[in-house]
Design a protein around this motif. Structure first.
Motif, PDB file in Angstrom:
ATOM      1  N   GLU A 172       0.797  -1.317   0.115  1.00  0.00           N
ATOM      2  CA  GLU A 172       0.013  -0.042   0.072  1.00  0.00           C
ATOM      3  C   GLU A 172       0.820   1.355   0.043  1.00  0.00           C
ATOM      4  N   LEU A 226       1.913   2.832  -3.610  1.00  0.00           N
ATOM      5  CA  LEU A 226       0.748   3.177  -4.428  1.00  0.00           C
ATOM      6  C   LEU A 226       1.096   4.753  -4.493  1.00  0.00           C
ATOM      7  N   PRO A 227       0.604   5.514  -5.831  1.00  0.00           N
ATOM      8  CA  PRO A 227       0.077   4.785  -6.902  1.00  0.00           C
ATOM      9  C   PRO A 227       1.382   4.254  -7.628  1.00  0.00           C
ATOM     10  N   ARG A 270      -4.365   2.516  -8.304  1.00  0.00           N
ATOM     11  CA  ARG A 270      -4.286   3.366  -6.875  1.00  0.00           C
ATOM     12  C   ARG A 270      -4.759   2.445  -5.805  1.00  0.00           C
ATOM     13  N   ARG A 271      -5.140   0.937  -6.156  1.00  0.00           N
ATOM     14  CA  ARG A 271      -5.724   0.100  -5.295  1.00  0.00           C
ATOM     15  C   ARG A 271      -4.890  -1.355  -5.715  1.00  0.00           C
ATOM     16  N   LEU A 272      -4.181  -1.731  -4.493  1.00  0.00           N
ATOM     17  CA  LEU A 272      -3.815  -3.107  -4.922  1.00  0.00           C
ATOM     18  C   LEU A 272      -4.326  -4.099  -5.423  1.00  0.00           C
ATOM     19  N   LEU A 315      -4.404  -4.373  -9.349  1.00  0.00           N
ATOM     20  CA  LEU A 315      -3.262  -4.509  -9.878  1.00  0.00           C
ATOM     21  C   LEU A 315      -3.438  -5.814 -10.747  1.00  0.00           C
TER      22      LEU A 315
END
Length: 640
Positions: A139, A142-143, A161-163, A166
């Motif tokens: 986390e 990010l990003p 922007r959020r794992l 991905l």
């Protein structure tokens, strides 16, 4: 010595290379797909060879077809332009193996920089700073930015922007990269939110200044300028030194560009990639340094030593280039296609226009959406921006929606004029996607132009004034679609004394250059409009602006009404994948299918939760803009 050169490319860059060849006395050969047969560059060449088909894979990416064209036309050299095969080491080797002169760097240099992963390893060893993400990002990292290893231009690139996003973004980037470059390899690096994209031009190992290319949308450049504004002498010198090290690390030959990500907050920079070809934005460097980079490429290919190739000034004035795209900024930069019924950009002192299109050209869905590069050169940055703004405002571009309004607003933006540019500039300035302000009388001019067209098309009673009535009971009403939700309604009267408007005076109307010139006065100020009517569309130009309208039909054919929940194609393109089945339940925002147009993939998502009740397309099929792709029914649509 090169005597006859084939350009393995199309449109604007082909025309650009031909221009230098004509000056140097080199004969030229164009190759063209079926879709490009009518473009100007085909006529500009001394010889032209057809590449059967329309898609890039069938034509400009087919190495055997390009080499066969060179042999048929008797070419002794090939220039790759940019994009397509320009950074393909196998193509360079094939050209050399066929006994032709390759206008570009050595295949080994292309190969070394062709993989962004390997390029970073080489740069790290050469002492050039590189940007890297950990093998297993968390986390705190990010990003992140997913990038294609084998290409550029924004294709195969995704911001994460959020794992949990991905894996999906990696898969999407791999698919897009494989489609665009034939290589689905991608990698991940930290994403600097408000960084600047600064690049350095090299020819061999000599440096020719820098450029700023920070203003981008979808990771594709929109505005470029030279020199890069707001850099300290120390940073500029360090950038040039790093670029020189990069070129020396691969024994570079010819024109190339070393790209860096610059963080203004810390004044640090990192290597992004090296483009082993001519850049789209090369004109700004040519104007500032008074050089011809294509001529320098040709000289290097002919074996000239560095002293002959490296000519020009150390830099004079400032140059700004904008890319004019066939796209709609107000609709998420969706690519547009169609016929450019009018394409006129004023050519004035200090203005350069590199384009592959002209009035009457067809913009297809098969290739990049760029129509032209418009460049201004002036003693100062502020003067260049003002000059470029004026030329864009006076340009007449009809038939296809473009980003012209957005470009004008960027050039007038106080932050841009202050040099406060970054890669987040356009995304943070949503107002720039709106239509440029237009005078209220522009719609009046459109209504009058439609009335004049109706008068001219009469076959009977030609002497009767437009909209004349014995007893006037109410005004004429013209309803126009202007891109807003409600559109515009214009009320007007006609009679023996001409047109009458409720809030403006009609001074004169008359025919001009295939259109209608209308002079209106409002509040004591007169404005001259030139309106062109094409079917039900009206294109209105005036000093400093333009507007496009479409006349709304008085009655709608029931057959043209689409069902509630219909997903319409936002642009013409090819169906790449269908991700749902008929009868399947979907959530709001869930991908339904993917379209590909102009080298970019566009995901069509369900607007609401519901059930897929209809699928009207299949993978590989071509669709027109506005075509029904699928229908997602909700409980409310079922009740309707």
């Amino acid at each position: 010595m090169i005597t006859r050169l084939l350009v393995a490319n199309r449109a604007e860059i082909a025309s650009r290379v031909f221009r230098t060849c004509r000056r140097l006395g080199i004969e030229t050969v164009a190759v063209h797909s079926d879709a490009d047969a009518g473009l100007p560059y085909v006529r500009e060449a001394d010889l032209a060879v057809r590449l059967p088909g329309s898609t890039p894979a069938e034509t400009y990416l087919d190495i055997d077809a390009v080499l066969a064209a060179a042999k048929a036309a008797g070419a002794d050299a090939i220039h790759p332009g940019y994009g397509f095969l320009s950074e393909n080491a196998d193509f360079a080797r094939a050209v050399i193996g066929a006994g032709l002169v390759w206008v570009g760097p050595a295949p080994e240099s292309i190969e070394a920089m062709g993989s962004k992963i390997r390029a970073k390893e080489i740069m790290r060893a050469a002492g050039v700073p590189v940007l890297e993400a950990p093998d297993e990002p968390g986390e705190e990292d990010l990003p992140l930015l997913v990038k294609a290893s084998a290409g550029g231009g924004g294709r195969g690139m995704r911001v994460v922007r959020r794992l949990e996003e991905l894996p999906g973004e990696l898969a999407a980037a791999e698919a897009e990269a494989a489609s665009a470059f034939g290589d689905g390899t991608v990698f991940v690096e930290p994403y600097v939110e408000r960084g600047r994209h600064v690049e350095v031009q090299v020819v061999g190992t000599s440096v020719y200044g820098d450029r700023d290319c920070s203003l981008q949308r979808r990771h594709q450049k929109v505005v470029e300028e030279a020199p890069a504004p707001g850099l300290s002498d120390e940073v500029r010198e360090a950038l040039h030194d790093a670029a020189r090290k990069a070129a020396e690390a691969i024994d570079y030959r010819g024109a190339g560009t070393v790209e860096f990500l610059f963080d203004p907050a810390t004044e640090r920079f990192w290597f992004l990639e090296m483009n082993t070809r001519l850049q789209v934005e090369h004109p700004v460097t040519e104007l500032v340094h008074d050089i011809d980079l294509v001529a320098m490429q040709l000289a290097a290919a002919e074996g000239a030593d560095a002293a002959v190739v490296s000519t020009g000034s150390t830099g004079d004035g400032h140059a700004i280039e904008v890319r004019l795209y066939a796209e709609d900024p107000a609709a998420g930069d969706q690519p547009q296609s169609g016929t450019l019924t009018r394409f006129e950009v004023p050519l004035e002192e200090g203005i350069r226009v590199d384009t592959g299109y002209e009035s009457g050209s067809v913009v297809s869905t098969h290739y990049d959406a760029m129509l032209a590069k418009v460049v201004a050169h002036a003693p100062t940055r502020e003067q260049a921006a003002r000059k470029l703004t004026g030329v864009l405002s006076r340009a007449r571009i009809h038939g296809v929606q473009t980003n012209r309004d957005q470009l004008v607003m960027v050039l007038r933006d106080e932050r841009f004029l202050a040099g406060e540019v970054s890669t987040a500039f356009l995304s943070e300035a949503s107002r720039l996607a709106a239509l440029a302000p237009r005078p209220p009388t522009a719609a009046h001019a459109a209504a009058i132009a439609l009335a004049e067209r109706a008068r001219e098309s009469r076959t009977v009673q030609q002497g009767i004034p437009v909209a004349w009535r014995n007893v006037v009971s109410q005004p004429q009403v013209t309803e126009l679609d202007d891109g807003t939700e409600d559109g515009t309604t214009v009320e007007w009267w006609g009679g023996r004394d001409g047109y009458v408007l409720p809030d403006a005076a009609v001074i004169s109307t008359g025919s001009i250059d295939g259109g209608c010139e209308i002079v209106l006065e409002e509040g004591g100020v007169r404005t001259t409009y030139v309106a062109m009517v094409e079917d039900d569309q009206v294109f209105v130009d005036w000093p400093g602006g333009h507007a496009a309208y479409r006349r709304k039909p008085r009655f709608v054919d029931p057959a043209d009404v689409v069902a509630s929940g219909s997903l319409l194609a936002p642009m013409p393109g090819t169906v790449v994948s269908v991700n749902v089945e008929k009868g399947q339940s979907v959530e709001a925002g869930q991908p339904v299918l993917v379209l590909e147009a102009m080298k970019m993939q566009h995901t069509v998502r369900a607007p609401d939760a519901g059930t897929v009740t209809q699928i009207d397309v299949e993978v590989g099929g071509q669709v027109a803009a506005g075509a029904v792709l699928a229908v997602v029914s909700t409980s409310s649509t079922s009740e309707e």
